[in-house]
Design a protein around this motif. Sequence first.
Motif, PDB file in Angstrom:
ATOM      1  N   ALA A   1     -41.311   5.860  22.612  1.00 12.32           N
ATOM      2  CA  ALA A   1     -40.224   5.039  23.158  1.00 12.32           C
ATOM      3  C   ALA A   1     -39.872   5.410  24.589  1.00 12.32           C
ATOM      4  CB  ALA A   1     -38.987   5.160  22.263  1.00 12.32           C
ATOM      5  N   HIS A   2     -39.990   6.704  24.902  1.00 11.01           N
ATOM      6  CA  HIS A   2     -39.594   7.148  26.239  1.00 11.01           C
ATOM      7  C   HIS A   2     -40.440   6.544  27.349  1.00 11.01           C
ATOM      8  CE1 HIS A   2     -42.881   9.806  24.989  1.00 11.01           C
ATOM      9  NE2 HIS A   2     -43.146   9.956  26.272  1.00 11.01           N
ATOM     10  N   GLN A   3     -41.622   6.064  27.017  1.00 10.63           N
ATOM     11  CA  GLN A   3     -42.520   5.581  28.072  1.00 10.63           C
ATOM     12  C   GLN A   3     -41.953   4.386  28.822  1.00 10.63           C
ATOM     13  OE1 GLN A   3     -46.385   5.031  26.273  1.00 10.63           O
ATOM     14  NE2 GLN A   3     -46.797   7.219  26.191  1.00 10.63           N
ATOM     15  N   HIS A   4     -41.220   3.523  28.122  1.00 15.23           N
ATOM     16  CA  HIS A   4     -40.623   2.412  28.870  1.00 15.23           C
ATOM     17  C   HIS A   4     -39.417   2.878  29.678  1.00 15.23           C
ATOM     18  CE1 HIS A   4     -37.781   1.847  25.364  1.00 15.23           C
ATOM     19  NE2 HIS A   4     -36.963   1.474  26.324  1.00 15.23           N
ATOM     20  N   THR A   5     -38.714   3.900  29.202  1.00 17.25           N
ATOM     21  CA  THR A   5     -37.556   4.400  29.947  1.00 17.25           C
ATOM     22  C   THR A   5     -37.957   4.934  31.317  1.00 17.25           C
ATOM     23  OG1 THR A   5     -36.334   4.956  27.935  1.00 17.25           O
ATOM     24  CG2 THR A   5     -35.750   6.161  29.928  1.00 17.25           C
ATOM     25  N   PHE A   6     -39.106   5.585  31.388  1.00 23.90           N
ATOM     26  CA  PHE A   6     -39.552   6.183  32.642  1.00 23.90           C
ATOM     27  C   PHE A   6     -40.500   5.268  33.431  1.00 23.90           C
ATOM     28  CE2 PHE A   6     -38.439   9.837  29.952  1.00 23.90           C
ATOM     29  CZ  PHE A   6     -37.581  10.502  30.807  1.00 23.90           C
ATOM     30  N   HIS A   7     -40.661   4.040  32.993  1.00 17.83           N
ATOM     31  CA  HIS A   7     -41.620   3.143  33.637  1.00 17.83           C
ATOM     32  C   HIS A   7     -41.159   2.763  35.044  1.00 17.83           C
ATOM     33  CE1 HIS A   7     -44.405  -0.211  34.193  1.00 17.83           C
ATOM     34  NE2 HIS A   7     -45.052   0.243  33.139  1.00 17.83           N
TER      35      HIS A   7
END
Length: 712
Positions: free
Chosen positions: A69-75
């Motif tokens: 899930a974190h991957q979109h937060t840091f995109h």
Amino acid sequence: MADMLLSYFREKQKYTQKEKVYPTQCPFCSVQCKMQLVEQTSVTRKSYRTVGLMNPTSKGRLCIKGLNAHQHTFHTDRITHPLLKKDGEFVEVSWDVALEYIAKNIHDIQNEHGKNAMSVYGSASITNEEAYLMGKFARVALQTKYIDYNGRLCMSAAASAGAQTFGMDRGLTNRLEEVMYAECIILAGTNIAECQPTIMPYFEQAKENGAFIIAIDPRETATTKLADLHLKLKPGTDAALANGLLKIIIDEKLMDESFIENRSNGYAEVARHLEDLSLDEISEKTGIVRKDLYRAAVTFAKKATGMILTARGVEQQTDGSLAVRNFLNILIATGKIGKQGCGYGAITGQSNGQGAREHGQKADQLPGYRSIENDEHRTYIADVWGVEEPDLPRKGVSAFEMIQKMDQGEIKGLFLLCSNPIVSNPNARFVKKALKKIDFLVAVDLFMSETAKLADVILPTTSYLEDEGTMTNLEGRVTLREAAKSAPGEARHDWQIICDVAKALGKEQFFSYSCAEEIFNELRLASKGGIADYSGITYNRLRGNEGILWPCPSEEHPGTGRLFEESFAHADGKALMVVVPNEPMIVKEKPCAEYPLYLTTGRVMAHYLTGVQTRKSSSLAARHFESFMEIHPETAKQMNITDQTLVRISSRRGSIVVRSKWTATIRKDTVFVPFHWDESQNVNRLVEDKLDPTCRMPGFKVSAVQVETLDS
């Protein structure tokens, strides 16, 4: 020697990691798994890993979406500054400029066309506090009746069925742990193994304990593989199937007569209706042979305990509300409700699909599941909000009907929060056309969604790691997700954005909150005495607890694990059974010479809703980077469609292009396409826009289509 030591320490420093931990919970499905993100930083790089945390619902388990899930937060595509469209292009502006521009346009629209010319479209992925504020914002800041949300497309059929049958709607009538004690479980139109995989062990444990599991689905899925009996019905015939099961139960005298007499109304009318139905006709209509109908009905009725769980397969139909009510008829007739191992569960789809529908985002609803048409309810909420009751608008219309009013010119403006209606609604081309007609569109989002591209202003919001607030999972368990990370750039929380816009409109006195907890305390008061009573739940209690199930009417109350032990929520304490016809009031499409196949839609494990977030995750996107169509090999051969080739699927609304996927696990008369993609792969372009007359749910699960190779 000194140089060698210095070189050694510098090299060692590269691999010395600093660790930061972000406690949070997954932003995706309704299980709301607790987890923590571990950020490890060295001189050369940052890395992340996600760890599940123990909690009563998912027991520390995580699925592939939560792990990434974190991957979109840091995109890098995150919107971090307000954007204003100038000459067709978005440019960064200050918050003051954006808010002033929004206020001017809203005032201009409402001064010229009236209060109801503005509309609000909310989300079931936001916190309870933000869902509550959305309802208040529409009715107090804008004074418009036009508010609804994307949960209308997800949970409305089950919500209306529960409210009408039991007098209240909570996702599960008992805790998930009770699944293990059910001796028979009916899974109707739900693919838990792919959509809510972290609760699948409850059903696996039930099976180990000897439970007989019945799955109802036109496809074979990872969930149906667990079943002892798979009823592979024709799409759209769930209501008739439930009639067949109930008829057998009554014909074989397997009812719980005491429960029916003492705790229900409407049985006699249902029994008379079923007498006139033919099992042979139901068998032919559903595609399920009589012996399997008998096996399912008799097994469920004879077991001492049993549960029925439904999801979008049953609900996303133009008779979805009645279809769910018919499965609830079965529960009532057999007395399997209100005791251990017995009950109903609507497997909520979105992360806060339960809480977001309880506190005011629905067109006809006020906080606490109160009715906006009930004068007593209106007066109570008006007092909480400090406004006059006559100033509160009356009920509006459903989400898709708001879009129809945009097309007709009645609605001129839209405040859109964390939703993507161009992709998620039926007849998606029409939706895009309608949204292009309005005079003003404000979108609040993390990314430039397909709908946000049409906006005049985009306001940057915060992600699940950055925003604090409560969520209510599929059990009805309220949990607290505390903010763990600072917001990037100039992004603000949804609740702050709502307050900022209200202030710009001159309504600051009603929206002067300093934190999410302050909003929750007002929500507690607003819900007090309502069906969804949160008044006994506090942030402090949630911090020292792993979630509290509503209703919780006082701070001494432990929460309600099991509903309806003594009585139902209707005034007379009884559940209400209802006659359900085999044929829906709103006619569904059926295959014909031109469109010979059923189309049904659904999810894949790696993606969520319209894919705005999950398609920004490299790990998730790699699993399914494009859409596809499941088709039976025999059907494919008849149509000269080879495996893994591009095909055009067409309905009366339009066409899309996807890749074929042969599978013998689907009915020969049916194709399946997931709904996580946009534009030329948006399957909702093919879905017609007829609505359930009760809950206004579109019929996503049944369309008639033709399929051809792309070069034909």
